[in-house]
Design an enzyme around this catalytic site. Structure first.
Site, short mmCIF file in Angstrom:
data_model
loop_
_atom_site.label_atom_id
_atom_site.label_comp_id
_atom_site.label_asym_id
_atom_site.label_seq_id
_atom_site.Cartn_x
_atom_site.Cartn_y
_atom_site.Cartn_z
N CYS A 111 0.80 -1.25 0.05
CA CYS A 111 -0.06 -0.04 0.09
C CYS A 111 0.93 1.29 0.09
O CYS A 111 0.59 2.19 -0.72
CB CYS A 111 -0.91 -0.18 1.16
SG CYS A 111 -0.14 -0.05 2.69
N SER A 142 -6.49 -0.67 10.51
CA SER A 142 -6.64 -0.95 8.99
C SER A 142 -5.54 -2.18 8.51
O SER A 142 -5.68 -2.70 7.75
CB SER A 142 -6.31 0.17 8.20
OG SER A 142 -5.17 0.86 8.17
N THR A 147 -0.88 -8.17 7.24
CA THR A 147 0.02 -6.89 6.94
C THR A 147 0.88 -7.15 8.43
O THR A 147 2.15 -6.73 8.15
CB THR A 147 -0.95 -5.75 7.40
OG1 THR A 147 -1.73 -5.47 6.11
CG2 THR A 147 0.08 -4.43 7.32
#
Length: 295
Positions: A111, A142, A147
């Site tokens: 990202c 988020s 992640t």
């Protein structure tokens, strides 16, 4: 899934795959009449419609992706990798989006990479970037387990893509998981050390790149005007890993990425820009495949 169903006139959903039968994603897909399986990759391969699927998005983890990619490619599928596994070529739509359309596996970097590497490339096409550093700050809420498990892969993949795609001689990436409440929108900072050339030309190039990213991520924007600082010989920067001192121009760009909130909250701009970039790339691959079939 939501982006494909709402936005794409090129792709259609063939299946939605998970490993938790009780997950909200699988339940929602089922309500939308999308074929589902909670059997992971093996469940997908066993589905009746698997033969008709041409492109598969993998948003699992860097560790799992290697096996997934091998199996999918063996079945003749094209793979869009949303993990930092970096098996296939790094792909940033406005920078090299047309270069890898024939690859069996394309990697969407991270990202942070999707948000910042276009800016590094925008500076580099005007003034040679000798060093590019990015700081991606995302809401802790988020950042899912994938992640968090792939932080090292995130920094390594992004740093390398700053060089391979952004054009910098050397790159560095930092990610910050911000625990603030309410959650903050994704913020990204890009620093470039480059040759001291026409600053107005650099600013125009950055503005043009921001406008291009906005065509598929409307919430992508500059937070302020591009900042410039001269680094003179009287006070050069010393970066040990670059083997010397730097004089020239420091360019600082401050970004914000607000998600479209199609499914995830608006503060999850990090996930929105990844899925949006993956969608744009998959559409280009699908159109290329259609052209080849018609030829």
């Amino acid at each position: 899934m939501i982006k494909i169903m709402r936005l794409s006139d090129v792709l259609e959903m063939g299946a939605f795959v998970g490993i938790d039968p009780g997950s909200d994603g699988l339940k929602r897909a089922e309500r939308l009449s999308v074929p589902i399986t909670a059997g992971g990759l093996e469940g997908l391969v066993a589905m009746p419609g698997f033969a008709d699927i041409s492109i598969v998005f993998d948003a699992t983890s860097a560790g799992a992706h290697k096996r997934h990619s091998e199996v999918l490619i063996a079945h003749g599928k094209r793979v869009i990798d949303l993990t930092p596994a970096a098996i296939g070529p790094y792909t940033i739509p406005p920078v090299n989006g047309d270069a890898n359309l024939d690859a069996a596996n394309v990697n969407m970097v991270t990202c942070g990479g999707q948000a910042t590497i276009p800016i590094v490339a925008a500076v580099n096409r005007v003034a040679k970037v000798h060093y590019g550093e990015i700081v991606a700050s995302i809401a802790s809420k988020s950042a899912g387990p994938g992640t968090r498990a792939n932080i090292d892969e995130f920094t390594e993949a992004t740093s390398q893509a700053i060089v391979d795609v952004g054009g910098a001689t050397r790159g560095k990436a930092i990610i910050i998981l911000n625990p603030a409440e309410p959650p903050l929108i994704m913020r990204d900072t890009v620093y470039c050390l480059c040759d001291d050339v026409d600053r107005a030309a650099i600013a125009r190039s950055v503005d043009e790149m921001v406008a291009e990213v906005q065509t598929y991520v409307p919430g992508y924007r500059l937070k302020q005007a591009v900042q410039f600082e001269s680094i003179g010989g009287n006070a050069p920067l010393r970066i040990p890993e670059m083997g010397g001192s730097f004089t020239g121009l420091k360019v600082s760009v401050f970004l914000e990425v607000e998600g479209a909130a199609h499914y995830l909250p608006a503060y999850a701009g990090n996930l929105d820009i990844m899925t949006s970039a993956a969608l744009k790339t998959a559409e280009k691959i699908a159109l290329r495949m259609k052209q080849e079939m018609a030829a």
